[in-house]
Design a protein around this motif. Structure first.
Motif, mmCIF file in Angstrom:
data_model
loop_
_atom_site.group_PDB
_atom_site.id
_atom_site.type_symbol
_atom_site.label_atom_id
_atom_site.label_comp_id
_atom_site.label_asym_id
_atom_site.label_seq_id
_atom_site.Cartn_x
_atom_site.Cartn_y
_atom_site.Cartn_z
ATOM 1 N N TYR A 81 -15.990 18.211 -39.478
ATOM 2 C CA TYR A 81 -15.488 17.675 -38.196
ATOM 3 C C TYR A 81 -15.744 18.622 -37.027
ATOM 4 O O TYR A 81 -15.732 18.190 -35.876
ATOM 5 C CB TYR A 81 -14.017 17.265 -38.318
ATOM 6 N N TYR B 171 -1.061 11.317 -37.775
ATOM 7 C CA TYR B 171 -1.420 12.398 -38.701
ATOM 8 C C TYR B 171 -2.925 12.377 -38.949
ATOM 9 O O TYR B 171 -3.464 11.419 -39.487
ATOM 10 C CB TYR B 171 -0.655 12.254 -40.031
ATOM 11 N N GLY B 172 -3.612 13.457 -38.567
ATOM 12 C CA GLY B 172 -5.085 13.488 -38.647
ATOM 13 C C GLY B 172 -5.648 12.668 -37.502
ATOM 14 O O GLY B 172 -6.547 11.852 -37.684
ATOM 15 N N CYS B 173 -5.113 12.923 -36.319
ATOM 16 C CA CYS B 173 -5.417 12.063 -35.151
ATOM 17 C C CYS B 173 -6.860 12.193 -34.683
ATOM 18 O O CYS B 173 -7.355 11.346 -33.950
ATOM 19 C CB CYS B 173 -4.482 12.388 -33.996
ATOM 20 N N GLY B 174 -7.545 13.265 -35.121
ATOM 21 C CA GLY B 174 -8.935 13.457 -34.705
ATOM 22 C C GLY B 174 -9.045 13.556 -33.196
ATOM 23 O O GLY B 174 -8.331 14.324 -32.542
ATOM 24 N N ARG C 99 -8.870 8.679 -31.095
ATOM 25 C CA ARG C 99 -9.626 7.425 -30.950
ATOM 26 C C ARG C 99 -8.700 6.213 -30.780
ATOM 27 O O ARG C 99 -9.024 5.279 -30.053
ATOM 28 C CB ARG C 99 -10.512 7.244 -32.207
ATOM 29 N N ASP D 7 -3.799 17.662 -36.496
ATOM 30 C CA ASP D 7 -5.080 17.631 -37.213
ATOM 31 C C ASP D 7 -5.428 19.059 -37.638
ATOM 32 O O ASP D 7 -4.932 20.025 -37.060
ATOM 33 C CB ASP D 7 -6.171 17.089 -36.279
ATOM 34 N N THR E 228 -4.985 7.203 -39.860
ATOM 35 C CA THR E 228 -6.158 6.359 -40.084
ATOM 36 C C THR E 228 -7.348 7.210 -40.521
ATOM 37 O O THR E 228 -7.698 8.194 -39.866
ATOM 38 C CB THR E 228 -6.519 5.556 -38.812
ATOM 39 N N LEU E 229 -7.926 6.823 -41.639
ATOM 40 C CA LEU E 229 -9.167 7.418 -42.168
ATOM 41 C C LEU E 229 -9.021 8.910 -42.506
ATOM 42 O O LEU E 229 -9.953 9.688 -42.296
ATOM 43 C CB LEU E 229 -10.326 7.199 -41.170
ATOM 44 N N SER F 200 -8.519 20.100 -37.380
ATOM 45 C CA SER F 200 -9.743 20.460 -36.668
ATOM 46 C C SER F 200 -9.484 20.720 -35.180
ATOM 47 O O SER F 200 -9.200 19.787 -34.422
ATOM 48 C CB SER F 200 -10.772 19.323 -36.807
ATOM 49 N N TYR G 284 -18.385 11.939 -32.474
ATOM 50 C CA TYR G 284 -17.489 10.983 -33.153
ATOM 51 C C TYR G 284 -17.127 9.793 -32.266
ATOM 52 O O TYR G 284 -17.184 8.644 -32.685
ATOM 53 C CB TYR G 284 -16.232 11.726 -33.604
HETATM 54 C C1 LIG Z 1 -12.436 10.200 -40.038
HETATM 55 S S1 LIG Z 1 -11.473 11.274 -39.021
HETATM 56 C C2 LIG Z 1 -10.212 10.151 -38.454
HETATM 57 C C3 LIG Z 1 -9.640 10.565 -37.130
HETATM 58 C C4 LIG Z 1 -8.724 9.519 -36.492
HETATM 59 N N1 LIG Z 1 -7.522 9.332 -37.287
HETATM 60 C C5 LIG Z 1 -9.477 8.217 -36.359
HETATM 61 O O1 LIG Z 1 -9.090 7.230 -36.986
HETATM 62 O O2 LIG Z 1 -10.461 8.208 -35.617
HETATM 63 C C6 LIG Z 1 -10.577 12.245 -40.203
HETATM 64 C C7 LIG Z 1 -9.705 13.290 -39.532
HETATM 65 O O3 LIG Z 1 -8.848 13.853 -40.524
HETATM 66 C C8 LIG Z 1 -8.716 15.225 -40.249
HETATM 67 N N2 LIG Z 1 -8.267 15.878 -41.483
HETATM 68 C C9 LIG Z 1 -8.976 16.178 -42.576
HETATM 69 N N3 LIG Z 1 -8.190 16.761 -43.504
HETATM 70 C C10 LIG Z 1 -6.946 16.806 -42.975
HETATM 71 C C11 LIG Z 1 -5.695 17.297 -43.438
HETATM 72 N N4 LIG Z 1 -5.571 17.860 -44.641
HETATM 73 N N5 LIG Z 1 -4.630 17.184 -42.630
HETATM 74 C C12 LIG Z 1 -4.761 16.614 -41.402
HETATM 75 N N6 LIG Z 1 -5.901 16.141 -40.899
HETATM 76 C C13 LIG Z 1 -6.995 16.247 -41.676
HETATM 77 C C14 LIG Z 1 -10.101 15.631 -39.797
HETATM 78 O O4 LIG Z 1 -10.113 16.875 -39.119
HETATM 79 C C15 LIG Z 1 -10.483 14.447 -38.907
HETATM 80 O O5 LIG Z 1 -10.090 14.636 -37.581
#
Ligand SMILES: C[S@@+](CC[C@H](N)C(=O)[O-])C[C@H]1O[C@@H](n2cnc3c(N)ncnc32)[C@H](O)[C@@H]1O
Length: 248
Positions: free
Chosen positions: A23, A63-66, A69, A86, A126-127, A88, A30
């Protein structure tokens, strides 16, 4: 030397990247992904779930908002507050560009130290789930920060497509040194949907909705546009994405 760098290149092509390193690179492109099947259907599923929720004065943890988006979509429902986290810093930096007042937190592990017990109403993720090896610790922490009356939305690549050799990958299009012009595959862990449900049901949640979308004629155009009809034929009939909506 030439042979060594060739071997290095082959190794790099085959190795799954950790989420952290992937990431860092993907953050650059992205938000401008074109014709991305997963992002397209993720958005449809998320919209469907968001339409069922009353957001008034609610605190949401993404959670994992990236890159944030989904945030405009969530803001359209007038929530009280969104908090993003996140692993990253590069992905999080994009949230700050789009939403300068955003509250975001860089995670070191699954601990949500910035949140008090029972301080969130809704968790959206998400994702992300398939990037996480151990869901027990994660869900224990979610259960700590979420209120008794609460909701959880999870979407991700479907475990069935991962089991059958599907992967989460992206094409590096920026000039990122030696990684330019290659496809990067990111490490995933396979978590069956019923296992995820079982873990969250133990904390008193029930499944209010489960959406699964298969690779079929509806999505063929996405593969045609990427000149990947062979991949379409290989995975046809398999579910590629799911969304879970849980309430308590
Ligand atoms: C495919 S992106 C999805 C981002 C956002 N949720 C979206 O739907 O666009 C996956 C995200 O999960 C984060 N991620 C990966 N492992 C993680 C963890 N253990 N805890 C939190 N975030 C994590 C990555 O850094 C990345 O930003």
């Amino acid at each position: 030397m030439e042979i060594i760098s060739k071997i290095k290149r082959i190794f790099q092509r085959q190795k799954d990247w950790s989420a952290r390193e992937a990431y860092k690179i993907w953050s650059e492109t992205y938000d401008s992904e074109q014709d991305n099947l997963i992002l397209f259907y993720d958005n449809i599923i998320l919209k469907e779930f968001l339409s069922k929720i009353n957001f008034k004065e609610k605190t949401i943890l993404d959670y994992g908002c990236g890159t944030g988006r989904n945030w405009q979509e969530i803001f359209n429902h007038n929530p009280g507050k969104i908090i993003g986290c996140d692993i990253s810093p590069e992905m999080l930096s994009k949230v700050k560009i789009k939403f300068p007042n955003a509250e975001t937190h860089l995670l070191q592990n699954e601990k949500l130290t910035f949140l008090a017990d029972k301080s969130c109403d809704i968790i959206i993720s998400t994702l992300v789930i398939a990037h996480i090896k151990n869901l027990n610790n994660l869900f224990r922490e979610w259960n700590r920060v979420i209120r008794d009356k609460s909701e959880i939305i999870i979407t991700d690549l479907h475990p069935q497509i991962l089991e059958n050799g599907g992967s989460r990958s992206f094409h590096v299009v920026t000039n990122s040194g030696s990684y330019n012009d290659k496809t990067v595959t990111i490490k995933n862990f396979i978590h069956k949907i019923n296992k995820i449900e079982k873990l969250l049901h133990q904390s008193g949640f029930r499944t209010s909705d489960l959406i699964e979308k298969k690779i079929d004629e509806d999505v063929k155009l996405f593969y045609e546009k990427k000149n990947a009809i062979g991949v379409y034929e290989r995975f046809k009939g398999l579910p590629f994405i799911y969304g879970l909506y849980l309430t308590r």
